[in-house]
Design a protein around this motif. Sequence first.
Motif, short mmCIF file in Angstrom:
data_model
loop_
_atom_site.label_atom_id
_atom_site.label_comp_id
_atom_site.label_asym_id
_atom_site.label_seq_id
_atom_site.Cartn_x
_atom_site.Cartn_y
_atom_site.Cartn_z
N PHE A 225 6.01 -28.44 -5.76
CA PHE A 225 4.73 -28.28 -5.07
C PHE A 225 3.61 -27.96 -6.05
CE2 PHE A 225 1.65 -25.26 -3.26
CZ PHE A 225 1.07 -26.08 -2.30
N ARG A 226 3.85 -27.00 -6.95
CA ARG A 226 2.81 -26.63 -7.90
C ARG A 226 2.49 -27.78 -8.86
NH1 ARG A 226 1.34 -21.34 -8.91
NH2 ARG A 226 0.97 -21.93 -11.08
N HIS A 227 3.52 -28.53 -9.23
CA HIS A 227 3.30 -29.65 -10.15
C HIS A 227 2.37 -30.68 -9.53
CE1 HIS A 227 4.26 -32.43 -13.40
NE2 HIS A 227 4.49 -33.36 -12.49
N PHE A 228 2.64 -31.08 -8.30
CA PHE A 228 1.82 -32.10 -7.66
C PHE A 228 0.46 -31.56 -7.23
CE2 PHE A 228 6.07 -34.05 -6.89
CZ PHE A 228 5.82 -35.23 -7.59
N ALA A 229 0.37 -30.23 -7.05
CA ALA A 229 -0.91 -29.62 -6.69
C ALA A 229 -1.78 -29.34 -7.92
CB ALA A 229 -0.67 -28.32 -5.92
N GLY A 230 -1.20 -29.54 -9.11
CA GLY A 230 -1.95 -29.33 -10.35
C GLY A 230 -2.21 -27.87 -10.66
N ARG A 231 -1.35 -26.99 -10.17
CA ARG A 231 -1.52 -25.55 -10.40
C ARG A 231 -0.66 -25.14 -11.60
NH1 ARG A 231 -0.35 -22.97 -4.58
NH2 ARG A 231 -0.64 -21.06 -5.81
N ASN A 232 -1.32 -24.79 -12.71
CA ASN A 232 -0.61 -24.50 -13.96
C ASN A 232 -0.84 -23.09 -14.49
OD1 ASN A 232 0.50 -27.18 -14.25
ND2 ASN A 232 -1.57 -27.86 -14.80
N SER A 233 -1.60 -22.26 -13.78
CA SER A 233 -1.89 -20.91 -14.27
C SER A 233 -0.76 -19.97 -13.90
CB SER A 233 -3.21 -20.40 -13.67
OG SER A 233 -3.12 -20.34 -12.25
N TRP A 234 -0.51 -18.99 -14.82
CA TRP A 234 0.58 -18.04 -14.59
C TRP A 234 0.18 -16.65 -15.05
CZ3 TRP A 234 4.83 -19.13 -11.86
CH2 TRP A 234 5.09 -20.48 -11.62
N ALA A 235 0.64 -15.64 -14.31
CA ALA A 235 0.44 -14.25 -14.71
C ALA A 235 1.67 -13.78 -15.47
CB ALA A 235 0.22 -13.36 -13.48
N LYS A 236 1.45 -12.96 -16.49
CA LYS A 236 2.56 -12.46 -17.31
C LYS A 236 3.44 -11.51 -16.51
CE LYS A 236 3.56 -10.10 -21.65
NZ LYS A 236 4.55 -9.20 -21.02
N THR A 237 4.75 -11.60 -16.72
CA THR A 237 5.69 -10.71 -16.06
C THR A 237 5.64 -9.33 -16.70
OG1 THR A 237 7.16 -12.56 -15.54
CG2 THR A 237 8.09 -10.34 -15.45
N GLU A 238 5.51 -8.31 -15.89
CA GLU A 238 5.44 -6.93 -16.40
C GLU A 238 6.82 -6.47 -16.85
OE1 GLU A 238 3.98 -2.49 -14.88
OE2 GLU A 238 3.94 -4.23 -13.53
#
Length: 438
Positions: A408-421
């Motif tokens: 879903f994220r790939h086709f939606a073009g969503r590539n941002s990520w928050a760092k894991t604490e």
Amino acid sequence: MTDTTQFATFMLVLLVFWPSYNLVLALFAWWRPKPGGPEVPSRHPLQYWIIIPALNEERVVANTVRSALALDGARTPVQVVVVDDGSDDRTPNVLAEIDDHRLHVLRRNLPDARKGKGEALNHAFRYVRGIAEENGTVHRTIIGVIDGDGRGEPGMLSEITQYFAQRGVGAVQCRVRIHNRDNLLAFLQDLEFSCVVDASQSLRDVVGTVGLGGNGQFVRLSTLMELGDAPWSACLVEDLELGLRVHLTGQRIRYATHATITQQGLIDVNRLLRQRTRWGQGNLQCLGYVPKLLKAKHVGSVALLEFLQYLLTPWLVAPMTLLITALVGIGFYVQFSGHEIDGFSASGSNALLALGIWAVALLLPGLIWSAVHRLRHADEPLWRCLAVGLAYPGFLILGSISTLRALFRHFAGRNSWAKTERLAEKEIPAGKPVPKIA
């Protein structure tokens, strides 16, 4: 044979294939061939530069740096480079308290910082390259990557050095374990890395398709220099892409079966899903290398199939998950609704047999790997190994959910990520030996 019977037969084949595949893989890992190959003695020891990318790692970075410095030896001299990628916590202060001439801290500030792990690694790569070129040691310099929560096993560089003594080896990947496996979810990740992934990488080592991981990768500086000024990319799994690029140069990546890096396991389901979704999405980004692999003359047919298998898996897991879920739903519907569908319904002893087949197919893989974990590592009680084996099917379901989210994220073009604490850890006192990994 009716269509419904054929459908049921297909479902049965799927159920039998999965535990059979895991059993064969586990047996291979148990009796895998010992590492071999001609070794070329060197008059001068390899120089190891260990890069630790650090973004807000105040809870773990001190232990990581000390364990990396403890890898230093007469035949494996070590320098450690920490890339502080714009941390706004106490990471700079923690690093400043470590007084060691072998430690190099590179501080990156905004707007250059926080552009991804790959860019932080490239910054350190250019720093090390400059020193090696000045000293004339490019040909014997090795760059290792250990994450902010990583711990290297004492003496591990000796095994890695043996691999680099073999001609044509451009990189080595270490085995990974989880050091906070007192939590069930973290223990499941240890089962995955130290048993399932370990077996898969061992098989890839035989056919020449070992992949690099984000933690515990060691690459020749000269190999990285062949890949340009920025060998690591902005891909969400920069380690997988780097491994593919190394393979395309014609150099081999070896898998170190004993040299071990440990890291923190995630103990929160939501964070685990987010991590695995990123991995799946990054895998999809690497599909662009399929045409290059097909054209590479030095990649044999067996190796090519193995490359395609782990590059295409995310595209296949999602529809297969939906298919098996549908089959399971149909099976339970006809079993308990009273409707008759040839090949799906059973009664009496046949119903018990059907339930037994389902139970074996679902639970056997996890129990196989729990037995491997117990016999190989012997660092967890038997009851915990059995418990984690029984929970393994649920862990696989989480992986399937992550794959669907990645698509879903790939086709939606969503590539941002928050760092894991990170989780807070007990600090290793300065000057104390790093505990040996079980």
